[in-house]
Design a protein around this motif. Structure first.
Motif, PDB file in Angstrom:
ATOM      1  N   LEU A 318       5.330  -6.200   0.073  1.00  0.00           N
ATOM      2  CA  LEU A 318       6.338  -6.640   0.709  1.00  0.00           C
ATOM      3  C   LEU A 318       5.701  -7.197   2.583  1.00  0.00           C
ATOM      4  O   LEU A 318       5.084  -6.447   2.635  1.00  0.00           O
ATOM      5  CB  LEU A 318       7.359  -5.837   1.111  1.00  0.00           C
ATOM      6  N   PRO A 319       6.617  -7.887   2.902  1.00  0.00           N
ATOM      7  CA  PRO A 319       6.421  -7.931   4.331  1.00  0.00           C
ATOM      8  C   PRO A 319       5.806  -6.850   5.208  1.00  0.00           C
ATOM      9  O   PRO A 319       7.009  -5.580   5.344  1.00  0.00           O
ATOM     10  CB  PRO A 319       6.810  -8.759   4.668  1.00  0.00           C
ATOM     11  N   LYS A 320       5.425  -6.625   5.898  1.00  0.00           N
ATOM     12  CA  LYS A 320       4.858  -5.961   6.887  1.00  0.00           C
ATOM     13  C   LYS A 320       5.810  -4.716   7.705  1.00  0.00           C
ATOM     14  O   LYS A 320       6.231  -3.497   7.980  1.00  0.00           O
ATOM     15  CB  LYS A 320       3.438  -5.850   8.091  1.00  0.00           C
ATOM     16  N   GLU A 321       6.841  -5.754   7.913  1.00  0.00           N
ATOM     17  CA  GLU A 321       8.324  -5.231   9.153  1.00  0.00           C
ATOM     18  C   GLU A 321       9.071  -4.720   8.067  1.00  0.00           C
ATOM     19  O   GLU A 321      10.162  -4.264   7.987  1.00  0.00           O
ATOM     20  CB  GLU A 321       8.727  -6.486   9.499  1.00  0.00           C
ATOM     21  N   ALA A 322       9.202  -5.124   6.920  1.00  0.00           N
ATOM     22  CA  ALA A 322      10.157  -4.344   5.430  1.00  0.00           C
ATOM     23  C   ALA A 322      10.086  -2.612   6.085  1.00  0.00           C
ATOM     24  O   ALA A 322      10.277  -1.957   4.813  1.00  0.00           O
ATOM     25  CB  ALA A 322      10.538  -4.724   4.653  1.00  0.00           C
ATOM     26  N   VAL A 323       8.190  -2.534   4.987  1.00  0.00           N
ATOM     27  CA  VAL A 323       8.299  -0.775   5.316  1.00  0.00           C
ATOM     28  C   VAL A 323       7.848  -0.005   6.894  1.00  0.00           C
ATOM     29  O   VAL A 323       7.519  -0.094   8.191  1.00  0.00           O
ATOM     30  CB  VAL A 323       6.686  -1.149   5.248  1.00  0.00           C
TER      31      VAL A 323
END
Length: 416
Positions: A318-323
């Motif tokens: 996942l893109p980091k900003e989704a976590v």
């Protein structure tokens, strides 16, 4: 005549002009209504969400209930009329072999008292026999002392004393033997007087607060838990022992991992038992046991849905900003049929702005990466065209620049 013609011409021109004005007003009003309706539709559906679509993988779903590996209930014994003496406390974790409670067997206690009375009587008999022995010897010695010469009667007196000793010693030996038997019987009964019940495995003690005729003395429950589930016959060939499973608690949404440890080859004979987890009554179901890798957030009795990936599954990055972070936990937000739900995830390596997700996501999940408008757990965002726009603001963050500009423009229009 000429005046009439001019007047008629003016009436026609006036009518045409009126029709033109009415048509212009109607078109303008209709257009404003259409624009207003379009604006309402736009404001209702435009979140500008950017999604990450988790690849769809063939899965098997297993519904089950968390249960302890071992559990034992200790009912009252009708043969024991005394109240149990409980040696442990509620909530205490005990090791195998720990004494849990004891009973006094009233019948055995009565037998012990009888044996003690027997011993006391024998002791009295022994003392009385010794007293008789001493009197008999005294009489014999007195008779010998009265004879001043050592004649045959004197010799007969000595022999009489020896006979007395032999006679009474034999009686004393018999009494001592009876006392020994009684003492041995009492000692044996004392080992049976109190019945002790010990733990057969390590577990936690549960003592009922309300005690009635049907309540047990206590229960012992092992701290190791597992999920007892059912799988339908159509999914049975797809799973095997050792497969990894993702388990979600229905009550609180906690997500943990585990693995299949047992699959029964035969369906339960009881039809009610087959369908207790909501399986299709027209299909047979089979018992499945799933061990848990962790018990954090999981308790005995929780209802669980387990997901087993049976197709080829690739690691999700996942893109980091989704976590997002919540204390020491990581989670993502997912559009679950129009509802924003939270999924706790276990993360792995982070590289080049992407995070590897080890567990927690489900097949075909729509993970919210970013949005133009703030989105949080519990929001209803609907479907349709929502989410087609680019992500200009972090999820759960403040308003985007485009929102601020739109709001300023509306305020300016209202002030006019």
């Amino acid at each position: 005549m000429k005046i009439w013609q001019n007047k008629k011409l003016m009436i026609i021109l006036g009518s045409i002009l009126a029709l033109i004005v009415v048509a212009f007003i109607g078109v303008k009003t209709f257009g404003q209504k259409n624009n207003k309706a379009a604006q309402i539709a736009d404001t209702g559906d435009s979140y500008g969400i950017k999604y990450f679509e988790v690849p769809d993988v063939d899965q098997v779903f297993i519904n089950g209930i968390v249960q302890p590996n071992q559990m034992q209930s200790f009912p009252k014994n009708d043969k024991n009329t005394s109240e149990p003496d409980i040696k442990v406390t509620n909530g205490q974790v005990v090791d195998e072999g720990t004494v849990l409670f004891t009973y006094e067997d009233k019948d055995i206690t009565k037998e012990i008292e009888n044996q003690k009375n027997t011993v006391n009587k024998l002791q009295t008999k022994r003392e009385n026999t010794i007293a008789k022995w001493n009197r008999a010897l005294a009489n014999a010695n007195g008779a010998n002392a009265s004879s001043k010469t050592e004649d045959k009667e004197g010799i007969s007196g000595v022999q009489t004393s020896a006979g007395i000793n032999e006679q009474y010693q034999s009686e004393i030996d018999g009494i001592d033997e009876e006392i020994g038997f009684a003492n041995d019987a009492e000692a044996d009964l004392q080992t049976k007087q109190y019945i002790s019940t010990s733990a057969k495995f390590k577990g936690r003690v549960s003592i009922p607060e309300v005690k009635d005729a049907n309540s047990p003395i206590l229960r012992l429950t092992s701290e190791e838990l597992y999920v007892a589930g059912k799988v339908s016959e159509k999914d049975l060939p797809k799973i095997k022992v050792g497969q990894q499973a993702t388990l979600t608690s229905i009550s609180n949404g906690t997500v943990v991992t585990g693995k299949i440890s047992y699959i029964d080859d035969n369906p339960p004979e009881n039809k009610t038992e087959q369908n207790q987890y909501g399986n299709n009554s027209s299909l047979s179901s089979y018992d499945v046991k799933i061990t848990l890798d962790t018990l954090e957030g999981i308790k005995n009795g929780y209802h669980i849905q387990a997901t087993v990936d049976v197709g080829k599954k690739e690691a999700v990055q996942l893109p980091k900003e989704a976590v997002h972070d919540s204390g020491d936990k990581k989670y993502v937000l997912v559009n679950d049929f129009g509802n924003v739900v939270r999924r706790d995830v276990q993360v792995g390596e982070e590289k080049d702005g992407k995070v590897t997700i080890k567990s927690g996501l489900e097949s075909a999940d729509r993970v919210i990466v970013s949005s133009e408008k703030p989105v949080k757990e519990g929001d209803i965002i609907g479907g349709g065209d929502a989410g087609q726009g680019p992500a200009n603001a972090a999820v759960e963050g403040g308003a985007s620049d485009s929102e601020k500009q739109e709001k300023a423009s509306e305020e300016k229009t209202e002030s006019k």
